[in-house]
Design an enzyme around this catalytic site. Structure first.
Site, PDB file in Angstrom:
ATOM      1  N   HIS A   1       8.666 -26.368   4.937  1.00 23.81           N
ATOM      2  CA  HIS A   1       8.078 -27.610   4.415  1.00 23.81           C
ATOM      3  C   HIS A   1       7.586 -27.448   2.981  1.00 23.81           C
ATOM      4  O   HIS A   1       7.016 -28.379   2.419  1.00 23.81           O
ATOM      5  CB  HIS A   1       6.917 -28.063   5.312  1.00 23.81           C
ATOM      6  CG  HIS A   1       7.374 -28.449   6.692  1.00 23.81           C
ATOM      7  ND1 HIS A   1       7.886 -29.691   7.000  1.00 23.81           N
ATOM      8  CD2 HIS A   1       7.432 -27.733   7.838  1.00 23.81           C
ATOM      9  CE1 HIS A   1       8.217 -29.732   8.271  1.00 23.81           C
ATOM     10  NE2 HIS A   1       7.957 -28.552   8.812  1.00 23.81           N
TER      11      HIS A   1
ATOM     12  N   GLU B   1       0.817  -1.220   0.000  1.00 25.82           N
ATOM     13  CA  GLU B   1       0.000   0.000   0.000  1.00 25.82           C
ATOM     14  C   GLU B   1       0.852   1.273   0.000  1.00 25.82           C
ATOM     15  O   GLU B   1       0.483   2.264  -0.614  1.00 25.82           O
ATOM     16  CB  GLU B   1      -0.944   0.003   1.199  1.00 25.82           C
ATOM     17  CG  GLU B   1      -2.052  -1.031   1.063  1.00 25.82           C
ATOM     18  CD  GLU B   1      -3.051  -0.967   2.210  1.00 25.82           C
ATOM     19  OE1 GLU B   1      -3.914  -0.086   2.208  1.00 25.82           O
ATOM     20  OE2 GLU B   1      -2.952  -1.802   3.124  1.00 25.82           O
TER      21      GLU B   1
ATOM     22  N   LYS C   1     -13.335   0.198  -4.709  1.00 25.85           N
ATOM     23  CA  LYS C   1     -14.466   0.482  -3.822  1.00 25.85           C
ATOM     24  C   LYS C   1     -15.551   1.285  -4.568  1.00 25.85           C
ATOM     25  O   LYS C   1     -16.739   1.054  -4.384  1.00 25.85           O
ATOM     26  CB  LYS C   1     -13.999   1.243  -2.566  1.00 25.85           C
ATOM     27  CG  LYS C   1     -13.239   0.346  -1.577  1.00 25.85           C
ATOM     28  CD  LYS C   1     -12.852   1.054  -0.279  1.00 25.85           C
ATOM     29  CE  LYS C   1     -12.086   0.111   0.623  1.00 25.85           C
ATOM     30  NZ  LYS C   1     -11.662   0.673   1.889  1.00 25.85           N
TER      31      LYS C   1
HETATM   32  C1  F6R Z   1      -6.108   1.906   3.648  1.00 25.95           C
HETATM   33  C2  F6R Z   1      -6.039   0.534   4.126  1.00 25.95           C
HETATM   34  C3  F6R Z   1      -7.049  -0.441   3.612  1.00 25.95           C
HETATM   35  C4  F6R Z   1      -8.339  -0.333   4.414  1.00 25.95           C
HETATM   36  C5  F6R Z   1      -9.366  -1.353   3.939  1.00 25.95           C
HETATM   37  C6  F6R Z   1     -10.621  -1.382   4.795  1.00 25.95           C
HETATM   38  O1  F6R Z   1      -5.191   2.699   4.345  1.00 25.95           O
HETATM   39  O2  F6R Z   1      -5.180   0.209   4.890  1.00 25.95           O
HETATM   40  O3  F6R Z   1      -6.485  -1.718   3.717  1.00 25.95           O
HETATM   41  O4  F6R Z   1      -8.076  -0.531   5.777  1.00 25.95           O
HETATM   42  O5  F6R Z   1      -9.721  -1.080   2.619  1.00 25.95           O
HETATM   43  O6  F6R Z   1     -11.114  -0.105   5.032  1.00 25.95           O
HETATM   44  P1  F6R Z   1     -11.483   0.316   6.537  1.00 25.95           P
HETATM   45  O7  F6R Z   1     -10.241   0.143   7.335  1.00 25.95           O
HETATM   46  O8  F6R Z   1     -11.928   1.726   6.436  1.00 25.95           O
HETATM   47  O9  F6R Z   1     -12.567  -0.619   6.951  1.00 25.95           O
END
Ligand code: F6R
Length: 348
Positions: free
Chosen positions: A251, A235, A343
């Site tokens: 293994h 990320e 998203k």
């Molecule tokens: C972004 C991050 C992502 C979010 C994930 C879930 O910084 O680390 O991995 O954590 O998309 O979103 P949240 O944490 O808001 O439920």
């Protein structure tokens, strides 16, 4: 030309969102997270605790599960996905954690928990999860907003310890927490941009990754950190990494090192004082066998003494490694355009 990691103005140019300051503030963030008010869950002494979360928020659950593995005599599971596992039945406490509050898998876990009439505690800054908590009268931990979830680990993790303790489960005592926080203070000074490369472990490790794919291996207690290093590298530095755990990788994955042509893979071995002599021997044997094929092999010792310090310290070191790896590539560690695009595509 790769960036000189000791050049403060070059860092400032690429790190446009000042992630270096967010990371520098991590010990303070943990102290804030520790001080946050935790509503008492209605279930006492649950027979199981499930943290429903994804990504950066789920990392807080992984840390809780890793700490609990040797201390808590009921299962602590991290559920990454839609709904809930079949084993979550009466007597299970569900902690639904989502920094944004809008992660659909976590919302679906809460909906399923309510259908099964399970006790739910919500940990979030807002979003749909806060809405659900308000409508259904669920206990909620209110987190401060404005960060990337993966950079809010202190806010996300410490309240989980509070929820576990309030539910009557064992949690780290004050002395263990204080030692962990002191360890983070020390690391903040040693790993920050002002500490030059010859004295800065995080910068040194990032340099190893200029041309090599990292294979990050932990033991039973450091595998949580290994996975978190991998996701932070993805990320923040937008970089692939392998993560695995001993003894299992000895293994299977070890065979992939036996072929010439792996010179572009660097092994990072996350060693922990609690790993025990059998694991230590296995690390040594693995190291000896893969070293000839590896671009580099580097051992990393979990800092601190107590389990909490070692867990948090290794994760914190990995955050800095991913930050400097991003800098070496000229990549801004803050934005996550593909996660956001995905998203948006899936938004209702
Ligand atoms: C972004 C991050 C992502 C979010 C994930 C879930 O910084 O680390 O991995 O954590 O998309 O979103 P949240 O944490 O808001 O439920």
């Amino acid at each position: 030309m790769r960036m000189d990691l000791d050049d403060a103005s070059a860092l400032a140019r690429v790190d446009a969102h000042a992630v270096r300051e967010v990371l520098g503030d991590f010990p303070a963030q943990c102290r804030q997270g520790r001080a946050v008010a935790v509503p008492p869950p209605r279930v006492k002494s649950p027979r199981m605790l499930v943290v429903a979360a994804m990504g950066g928020s789920a990392a807080s659950g992984d840390l809780l599960a890793a700490w609990a593995a040797e201390q808590v005599d009921v299962p602590v599971l991290v559920h990454r996905g839609y709904g809930l596992p079949a084993t979550a039945t009466a007597g299970t406490l569900i902690v639904a954690s989502s920094y944004s509050g809008d992660t659909e898998e976590v919302v679906s876990a809460v909906t399923e928990a309510l259908r099964r009439r399970l006790e739910v505690v919500v940990v979030t800054t807002g979003g749909r999860l806060a809405g659900l908590a308000g409508e259904r009268g669920l206990p909620r931990v209110v987190l401060p907003g404005g960060l990337m979830p993966r950079m809010a680990l202190g806010h996300l993790f410490f309240p989980l310890l509070g929820v576990a303790a309030a539910a009557g489960l064992p949690a780290p005592g004050a002395a263990e927490v204080e030692e962990a926080l002191a360890t983070l203070d020390d690391l903040a000074a040693r790993l920050g941009p002002a500490t030059p490369t010859p004295d800065n472990e995080a910068k040194q490790i990032a340099l190893l990754l200029d041309e090599a794919l990292p294979a990050i291996y932990g033991g039973p207690s450091s595998q949580t950190a290994a996975y978190r290093w991998k996701t932070d590298l993805a990320e923040n530095a937008k970089l692939f990494a392998l993560a695995g755990a001993l003894p299992e990788v000895t293994h299977n994955e070890i065979e992939a090192w036996g072929h010439a042509g792996q010179r572009s893979v660097a092994a990072l071995l996350l060693r922990d004082a609690g790993e025990g002599p059998a694991l230590a021997r296995r690390f040594e044997a693995l190291r000896a066998l893969i070293a000839p094929a590896a671009a580099a092999v580097r051992e990393v010792r979990a800092p601190g003494h107590g389990r909490l310090a070692r867990l948090l310290g290794l994760v914190y070191l990995g955050q800095w490694v991913s930050f400097y790896a991003a800098m070496r590539r000229g990549v801004d560690p803050w934005p996550i355009p593909l996660i956001d695009a995905l998203k948006r595509r899936l938004a209702p």
